[in-house]
Design a protein around this motif. Structure first.
Motif, PDB file in Angstrom:
ATOM      1  N   ALA A 208     -44.863  55.058  19.741  1.00  0.00           N
ATOM      2  CA  ALA A 208     -45.779  56.005  19.075  1.00  0.00           C
ATOM      3  C   ALA A 208     -46.479  57.022  20.090  1.00  0.00           C
TER       4      ALA A 208
ATOM      5  N   THR B  46     -55.600  55.042   8.579  1.00  0.00           N
ATOM      6  CA  THR B  46     -54.370  55.315   8.633  1.00  0.00           C
ATOM      7  C   THR B  46     -53.746  56.011   7.421  1.00  0.00           C
ATOM      8  N   LEU B  47     -53.078  56.844   7.451  1.00  0.00           N
ATOM      9  CA  LEU B  47     -52.434  57.742   6.483  1.00  0.00           C
ATOM     10  C   LEU B  47     -50.797  57.773   6.558  1.00  0.00           C
ATOM     11  N   PRO B  48     -50.346  57.129   5.609  1.00  0.00           N
ATOM     12  CA  PRO B  48     -48.674  57.032   5.734  1.00  0.00           C
ATOM     13  C   PRO B  48     -48.061  58.301   5.446  1.00  0.00           C
ATOM     14  N   SER B  49     -47.012  58.682   5.701  1.00  0.00           N
ATOM     15  CA  SER B  49     -46.138  59.734   5.445  1.00  0.00           C
ATOM     16  C   SER B  49     -45.665  59.815   3.984  1.00  0.00           C
ATOM     17  N   ALA B  50     -45.720  60.762   3.331  1.00  0.00           N
ATOM     18  CA  ALA B  50     -45.311  60.779   1.818  1.00  0.00           C
ATOM     19  C   ALA B  50     -43.711  60.567   1.715  1.00  0.00           C
ATOM     20  N   THR B  51     -43.148  60.723   2.805  1.00  0.00           N
ATOM     21  CA  THR B  51     -41.579  60.385   2.882  1.00  0.00           C
ATOM     22  C   THR B  51     -41.473  59.138   3.576  1.00  0.00           C
TER      23      THR B  51
ATOM     24  N   GLY C 250     -43.073  56.856   9.103  1.00  0.00           N
ATOM     25  CA  GLY C 250     -44.201  57.659   9.512  1.00  0.00           C
ATOM     26  C   GLY C 250     -45.606  57.612   9.115  1.00  0.00           C
ATOM     27  N   PHE C 251     -46.457  57.623  10.204  1.00  0.00           N
ATOM     28  CA  PHE C 251     -47.975  57.471   9.907  1.00  0.00           C
ATOM     29  C   PHE C 251     -48.568  58.089  10.937  1.00  0.00           C
ATOM     30  N   SER C 252     -50.024  58.358  10.608  1.00  0.00           N
ATOM     31  CA  SER C 252     -50.954  58.942  11.519  1.00  0.00           C
ATOM     32  C   SER C 252     -52.150  58.195  11.248  1.00  0.00           C
TER      33      SER C 252
ATOM     34  N   TYR D   4     -49.684  58.581  16.260  1.00  0.00           N
ATOM     35  CA  TYR D   4     -48.696  58.658  15.447  1.00  0.00           C
ATOM     36  C   TYR D   4     -47.290  58.457  15.946  1.00  0.00           C
ATOM     37  N   GLY D   5     -46.607  58.093  14.730  1.00  0.00           N
ATOM     38  CA  GLY D   5     -45.200  57.524  15.021  1.00  0.00           C
ATOM     39  C   GLY D   5     -44.402  57.628  13.765  1.00  0.00           C
ATOM     40  N   SER D   6     -43.059  57.185  13.793  1.00  0.00           N
ATOM     41  CA  SER D   6     -42.138  57.217  12.734  1.00  0.00           C
ATOM     42  C   SER D   6     -42.070  55.769  12.060  1.00  0.00           C
TER      43      SER D   6
END
Lengths: 174, 422
Positions: free
Chosen positions: B155, B190-195, B198-200, B220-222
């Motif tokens: 990350a 922490t907010l995950p990716s909608a797809t 991934g996260f931030s 952030y990372g995948s």
């Protein structure tokens, strides 16, 4: 590389960074990731700059590289809205409240498209590329572009309902 | 009366345009220079240095000819002439104390050592020089970033990223409330990716002592959000750990770089001086820029100039043994220049006798002092308040030719560039 070519590249970056960043944002929905994508694209463009500047239109090549980088890259994908927040907004596609909620709704709808479909929709509708141009840029057949365009529009309508409710009001002076 | 497009093309276009109704975050600065730097690294890995070394042998053999015939066979006088003297001692423009660039280098070097023990077991952090932080075109600030490694993958860790909206992240419903920790409070989200994937994660440490600045981190990372290297509890433990004070001090911009870091910089500058002793004309010296890391400045009799030099593998504009020049920004082609004794800022290029262009061509750029602004040349980008010395006038053709025609200069250039990039 010749120093003047390096300067040309710098000027090119200065002039193209804004639009390419916005293109990448339409694709990935996150400004940080958008800039990472654009930076990766610029790295690739620079390595081929001596050829690109003489033969291709640099803008067209950079756009192609941005879209290819988006489709290639999975490593740094992240988006800044929670699934819960997006789902809550999706329950009311026809009556979003506030500009921020509208943008989140639109981002969520785009994010639900498969990456290649998202890329096709962005190129066809936001970048004003023809079917043939889109096909050449993404390395697919025109038929595939047409079917993905249709599928993308259908998904957006299913997700968002009547698109006109999400558009800003304009006053007709007639 | 409301009028909306009937054409679906226009409707979708207008829909996407709405994404940009709000003010966009400021652009990441220095993108061109990052790509150019990455390109130079790739060129070195692909063996340009090997080709340059071969040409360097020829240049050394031919150098005696240049020295024995300072006119270069053209009838022109390229000798440097008497030492023009100095308006002020060269040492007046050096930086004995800690600089802004020293602080950036110290953060890059020390953060992994201070942060790793505070992280959960199995998580490490390291600085990657190929990801050298972007430089803000508005302020000249460097925004360093690092790589975090966990069992879930890698990350990115960014320090106080100016392009991210921390308050916006904390405000996402349900809003993040501060948690008390030793000496202050924290917020973490922490907010995950909608797809898929991934996260931030946004972090803030706010000291109770309002004279000290808050600390903002972005990771952030995948991988999945649940695999974020730091959750709220881990960040609370980090902020409560005894080692956190040292980390906070390191990241505080009001804390100058340590004497050890300054001493390392002086030692590096001494090595550069040794390497360039046979190359630079009398009265000139190279130093590390105080305004930006991995950047050189040329100290001359009357001030300082931002300075770059390198081999120019693809340059074919200049005939062998002809000094060529062009202004830095105008983008005009190189033209041969006479030894007129007039100092200039811009780019000088030279292919020594016996060397073969483009592999044996070398060039240097002398530019203004570090600055900021949308139209600042990226090579000059840096904190403008960090360099108090006056701006120098650049180099005369004779001075540039003396540098670029020195025997072995290609190897000196490679060695110095390696030193400042390490």
């Amino acid at each position: 590389m010749k120093p003047e070519h390096v300067d040309e590249f710098r000027a090119f970056v200065m002039g193209s960074q804004g639009h390419l960043r916005r293109s990448a944002y339409v694709l990935c929905g996150d400004w940080h990731l958008a800039e990472d994508i654009v930076q990766t694209a610029y790295d690739r463009v620079f390595r081929s700059w001596h050829r690109i500047r003489a033969v291709d239109l640099p803008d067209a090549y950079a756009r192609k590289v941005v879209y290819r980088c988006f489709l290639d890259s999975r490593k740094w994908q992240r988006e800044s809205a929670t699934l819960d927040a997006l789902d809550a907004l999706a329950d009311r596609p026809s009556a979003p409240e506030g500009d921020a909620a509208v943008r989140l709704t639109i981002l969520a709808a785009l994010a639900e498209l498969a990456p290649r479909t998202r890329a096709v929709v962005a190129l066809r509708y936001w970048e004003d590329q023809s079917v043939e141009q889109t096909a050449a840029l993404l390395g697919m057949s025109p038929g595939t572009v047409k079917s993905m365009t249709s599928r993308g529009l259908t998904q957006l309508r299913e997700r968002l309902g009547d698109l006109s409710t999400l558009l800003p009001d304009t006053t007709d002076t007639r | 009366m409301t009028h909306t497009p009937d054409n679906p093309d226009l409707a979708v276009r207008a829909l996407i345009d709405r994404l940009f109704d709000d003010v966009e975050p400021p652009h990441r600065g220095g993108m061109a220079d990052v790509s150019i730097s990455h390109g130079a690294t790739t060129a070195r890995r692909h063996g340009y240095t090997v080709a340059g070394a071969a040409a360097c042998v020829l240049a050394i053999a031919a150098g005696a000819v240049v020295v024995a015939n300072p006119s270069g066979g053209t009838g022109e006088d390229w000798t440097l002439g008497p030492n023009p003297g100095t308006s002020a001692p060269v040492s007046a423009y050096e930086d004995p104390g800690p600089t802004y660039a020293d602080k950036v280098r110290e953060i890059d070097a020390e953060l992994p050592r201070l942060l790793t023990p505070l992280l959960p077991p199995g998580t490490t952090v390291r600085y990657d020089s190929t990801r050298r932080g972007a430089v803000s075109q508005l302020t000249g600030d460097v925004l360093p970033d690092f790589l975090l490694h966990t069992s879930a993958g890698d990350a990115v860790l960014q320090i106080d990223s100016a392009t991210t909206d921390y308050e916006g992240a904390f405000a996402v419903s349900p809003a993040t409330t501060p948690l008390p920790v030793e000496g202050g409070s924290i917020r973490a989200r922490t907010l995950p990716s909608a797809t898929a994937g991934g996260f931030s994660t946004w972090f803030e440490y706010k000291p109770t002592d309002t004279s000290k600045p808050p600390i903002h981190l972005l990771i952030y990372g995948s991988s999945k959000a649940a695999d974020s290297p730091l959750d709220t509890e881990a960040f609370r433990r980090l902020a409560d750990a005894p080692g956190f004070t040292a980390l906070a001090t390191l990241l505080n911009p009001a804390t100058p770089a340590s004497t050890a870091t300054v001493r390392q910089r002086h030692q590096l500058e001494d090595r550069i001086a040794t390497e360039t002793a046979g190359v630079l004309p009398p009265g000139f010296r190279l130093k590390l820029s105080p305004a930006a890391p991995a950047t050189l400045e040329l100290i001359g009799p009357n001030g300082v100039n931002t300075f770059q030099w390198d081999g120019s593998p693809n340059s074919t504009d200049c005939r062998t043994a002809t000094l060529c020049y062009r202004p830095e920004i105008d983008g005009v082609t190189f033209r041969s220049v006479d030894p007129d004794g007039k100092p200039r800022m811009g780019v000088y290029e030279y292919t020594p006798t016996g060397a073969k262009a483009p592999a044996g061509t070398v060039y240097l750029t002398v530019a203004g002092k570090p600055g900021v602004g949308a139209y600042t040349n990226p090579s000059n980008l840096g904190r403008p308040d960090s360099e108090p010395a006056p701006q120098g006038p650049g180099l005369t053709p004779q001075q540039a030719r003396a540098i670029l025609g020195s025997p072995g200069v290609a190897q000196v250039i490679r060695q110095v560039n390696t030193l400042i990039s390490s």
